[in-house]
Design a protein around this motif. Structure first.
Motif, PDB file in Angstrom:
ATOM      1  N   TYR A   1      -2.955  -8.439 -12.221  1.00  0.00           N
ATOM      2  CA  TYR A   1      -3.115  -9.737 -12.867  1.00  0.00           C
ATOM      3  C   TYR A   1      -2.861 -10.871 -11.875  1.00  0.00           C
ATOM      4  CZ  TYR A   1      -2.078 -13.768 -15.780  1.00  0.00           C
ATOM      5  OH  TYR A   1      -2.056 -15.026 -16.315  1.00  0.00           O
ATOM      6  N   LEU A   2      -1.792 -10.762 -11.109  1.00  0.00           N
ATOM      7  CA  LEU A   2      -1.499 -11.794 -10.115  1.00  0.00           C
ATOM      8  C   LEU A   2      -2.585 -11.872  -9.049  1.00  0.00           C
ATOM      9  CD1 LEU A   2       2.352 -11.344  -9.649  1.00  0.00           C
ATOM     10  CD2 LEU A   2       1.147 -13.209 -10.803  1.00  0.00           C
ATOM     11  N   GLY A   3      -3.174 -10.739  -8.702  1.00  0.00           N
ATOM     12  CA  GLY A   3      -4.267 -10.731  -7.746  1.00  0.00           C
ATOM     13  C   GLY A   3      -5.496 -11.460  -8.255  1.00  0.00           C
ATOM     14  N   GLU A   4      -5.675 -11.490  -9.569  1.00  0.00           N
ATOM     15  CA  GLU A   4      -6.807 -12.207 -10.146  1.00  0.00           C
ATOM     16  C   GLU A   4      -6.506 -13.688 -10.335  1.00  0.00           C
ATOM     17  OE1 GLU A   4      -7.955 -10.364 -13.782  1.00  0.00           O
ATOM     18  OE2 GLU A   4      -8.204  -8.400 -12.870  1.00  0.00           O
ATOM     19  N   VAL A   5      -5.284 -14.026 -10.687  1.00  0.00           N
ATOM     20  CA  VAL A   5      -4.943 -15.392 -11.078  1.00  0.00           C
ATOM     21  C   VAL A   5      -4.484 -16.265  -9.902  1.00  0.00           C
ATOM     22  CG1 VAL A   5      -3.359 -16.735 -12.509  1.00  0.00           C
ATOM     23  CG2 VAL A   5      -4.379 -14.669 -13.405  1.00  0.00           C
ATOM     24  N   LEU A   6      -3.727 -15.710  -8.980  1.00  0.00           N
ATOM     25  CA  LEU A   6      -3.128 -16.521  -7.922  1.00  0.00           C
ATOM     26  C   LEU A   6      -4.119 -17.237  -7.005  1.00  0.00           C
ATOM     27  CD1 LEU A   6       0.092 -14.621  -6.832  1.00  0.00           C
ATOM     28  CD2 LEU A   6      -0.117 -16.779  -8.035  1.00  0.00           C
ATOM     29  N   PRO A   7      -5.254 -16.637  -6.616  1.00  0.00           N
ATOM     30  CA  PRO A   7      -6.163 -17.404  -5.759  1.00  0.00           C
ATOM     31  C   PRO A   7      -6.610 -18.722  -6.384  1.00  0.00           C
ATOM     32  CG  PRO A   7      -6.746 -15.101  -5.703  1.00  0.00           C
ATOM     33  CD  PRO A   7      -5.698 -15.248  -6.760  1.00  0.00           C
TER      34      PRO A   7
ATOM     35  N   PHE B   1       0.825  -1.209   0.000  1.00  0.00           N
ATOM     36  CA  PHE B   1       0.000   0.000   0.000  1.00  0.00           C
ATOM     37  C   PHE B   1       0.859   1.258   0.000  1.00  0.00           C
ATOM     38  CE2 PHE B   1      -2.661  -3.252   2.006  1.00  0.00           C
ATOM     39  CZ  PHE B   1      -3.733  -3.231   1.129  1.00  0.00           C
ATOM     40  N   VAL B   2       2.016   1.181   0.620  1.00  0.00           N
ATOM     41  CA  VAL B   2       2.925   2.322   0.640  1.00  0.00           C
ATOM     42  C   VAL B   2       3.653   2.432  -0.703  1.00  0.00           C
ATOM     43  CG1 VAL B   2       4.989   3.267   1.736  1.00  0.00           C
ATOM     44  CG2 VAL B   2       3.213   2.208   3.132  1.00  0.00           C
ATOM     45  N   ILE B   3       4.104   1.310  -1.235  1.00  0.00           N
ATOM     46  CA  ILE B   3       4.865   1.319  -2.492  1.00  0.00           C
ATOM     47  C   ILE B   3       3.983   1.712  -3.668  1.00  0.00           C
ATOM     48  CG2 ILE B   3       6.131  -0.140  -4.119  1.00  0.00           C
ATOM     49  CD1 ILE B   3       7.112  -1.742  -1.655  1.00  0.00           C
ATOM     50  N   PHE B   4       2.783   1.148  -3.746  1.00  0.00           N
ATOM     51  CA  PHE B   4       1.900   1.382  -4.888  1.00  0.00           C
ATOM     52  C   PHE B   4       0.798   2.382  -4.539  1.00  0.00           C
ATOM     53  CE2 PHE B   4       3.172  -3.188  -5.491  1.00  0.00           C
ATOM     54  CZ  PHE B   4       4.137  -2.909  -6.435  1.00  0.00           C
ATOM     55  N   ARG B   5       1.139   3.436  -3.849  1.00  0.00           N
ATOM     56  CA  ARG B   5       0.167   4.428  -3.409  1.00  0.00           C
ATOM     57  C   ARG B   5      -0.532   5.108  -4.581  1.00  0.00           C
ATOM     58  NH1 ARG B   5       2.851   8.614   0.212  1.00  0.00           N
ATOM     59  NH2 ARG B   5       3.815   6.670   0.802  1.00  0.00           N
ATOM     60  N   LYS B   6       0.204   5.421  -5.632  1.00  0.00           N
ATOM     61  CA  LYS B   6      -0.353   6.157  -6.770  1.00  0.00           C
ATOM     62  C   LYS B   6      -1.153   5.244  -7.692  1.00  0.00           C
ATOM     63  CE  LYS B   6       1.921  10.047  -5.927  1.00  0.00           C
ATOM     64  NZ  LYS B   6       1.320  11.224  -5.480  1.00  0.00           N
ATOM     65  N   LYS B   7      -0.467   4.258  -8.277  1.00  0.00           N
ATOM     66  CA  LYS B   7      -1.110   3.384  -9.254  1.00  0.00           C
ATOM     67  C   LYS B   7      -0.537   1.983  -9.133  1.00  0.00           C
ATOM     68  CE  LYS B   7      -1.950   2.755 -14.126  1.00  0.00           C
ATOM     69  NZ  LYS B   7      -1.404   2.961 -15.440  1.00  0.00           N
ATOM     70  N   THR B   8      -1.423   1.006  -9.075  1.00  0.00           N
ATOM     71  CA  THR B   8      -0.990  -0.386  -8.966  1.00  0.00           C
ATOM     72  C   THR B   8      -0.574  -0.902 -10.339  1.00  0.00           C
ATOM     73  OG1 THR B   8      -2.605  -0.684  -7.208  1.00  0.00           O
ATOM     74  CG2 THR B   8      -1.665  -2.665  -8.155  1.00  0.00           C
ATOM     75  N   PRO B   9       0.617  -1.511 -10.441  1.00  0.00           N
ATOM     76  CA  PRO B   9       1.046  -2.047 -11.737  1.00  0.00           C
ATOM     77  C   PRO B   9       0.106  -3.144 -12.243  1.00  0.00           C
ATOM     78  CG  PRO B   9       2.873  -1.977 -10.192  1.00  0.00           C
ATOM     79  CD  PRO B   9       1.647  -1.650  -9.423  1.00  0.00           C
ATOM     80  N   LYS B  10       0.029  -3.267 -13.556  1.00  0.00           N
ATOM     81  CA  LYS B  10      -0.874  -4.248 -14.161  1.00  0.00           C
ATOM     82  C   LYS B  10      -0.505  -5.673 -13.794  1.00  0.00           C
ATOM     83  CE  LYS B  10      -2.349  -1.435 -18.013  1.00  0.00           C
ATOM     84  NZ  LYS B  10      -2.493  -1.306 -19.460  1.00  0.00           N
ATOM     85  N   VAL B  11       0.789  -5.949 -13.643  1.00  0.00           N
ATOM     86  CA  VAL B  11       1.198  -7.307 -13.297  1.00  0.00           C
ATOM     87  C   VAL B  11       0.716  -7.685 -11.898  1.00  0.00           C
ATOM     88  CG1 VAL B  11       3.484  -6.810 -12.326  1.00  0.00           C
ATOM     89  CG2 VAL B  11       3.093  -8.948 -13.529  1.00  0.00           C
ATOM     90  N   VAL B  12       0.689  -6.739 -10.984  1.00  0.00           N
ATOM     91  CA  VAL B  12       0.197  -7.016  -9.637  1.00  0.00           C
ATOM     92  C   VAL B  12      -1.308  -7.253  -9.668  1.00  0.00           C
ATOM     93  CG1 VAL B  12      -0.070  -6.056  -7.315  1.00  0.00           C
ATOM     94  CG2 VAL B  12       2.072  -5.739  -8.540  1.00  0.00           C
TER      95      VAL B  12
END
Length: 107
Positions: free
Chosen positions: A39-45, A26-37
């Protein structure tokens, strides 16, 4: 007394490190979340669930012993409840209870 103090310090350090790891995205990606992150949030579960199913059923031998009845019953109960109620906690809990009842009572 020193042992309690030492144990408390260890728990405090572990809690701080865990919190730092969990809050750092949340601190690192405060502005905009990268697309790869995203994507991983959708696929990994789904990948993790598949891996857990394979891990849980890896030692099942359908041609010996109880013929995988407790495992298949627990999988059926878990999938049915999840499709019906859409409640992960309930489906995992009752699937586990089903498996344990089969193992302890019937087999």
């Amino acid at each position: 007394m020193i042992d309690i103090l030492h144990s408390t310090q260890i728990v405090a350090v572990v809690a701080l490190v865990t919190a730092a790891i969990r809050f750092s995205p949340f601190v690192i990606f405060r502005k905009k979340t990268p697309k790869v992150v995203l994507y991983l949030g959708e696929v990994l579960p789904y990948a993790i669930m598949g891996m857990l199913v394979v891990y849980c059923l890896k030692s099942v031998t359908p041609l010996s012993g109880n013929h995988a009845v407790p495992e298949l019953a627990a999988v059926f109960v878990t999938v049915f409840l999840h499709k019906w109620k859409h409640n992960t906690f309930l489906s995992i809990l009752l699937g586990t209870v089903c498996y344990m009842v089969f193992i302890q009572v019937f087999f």
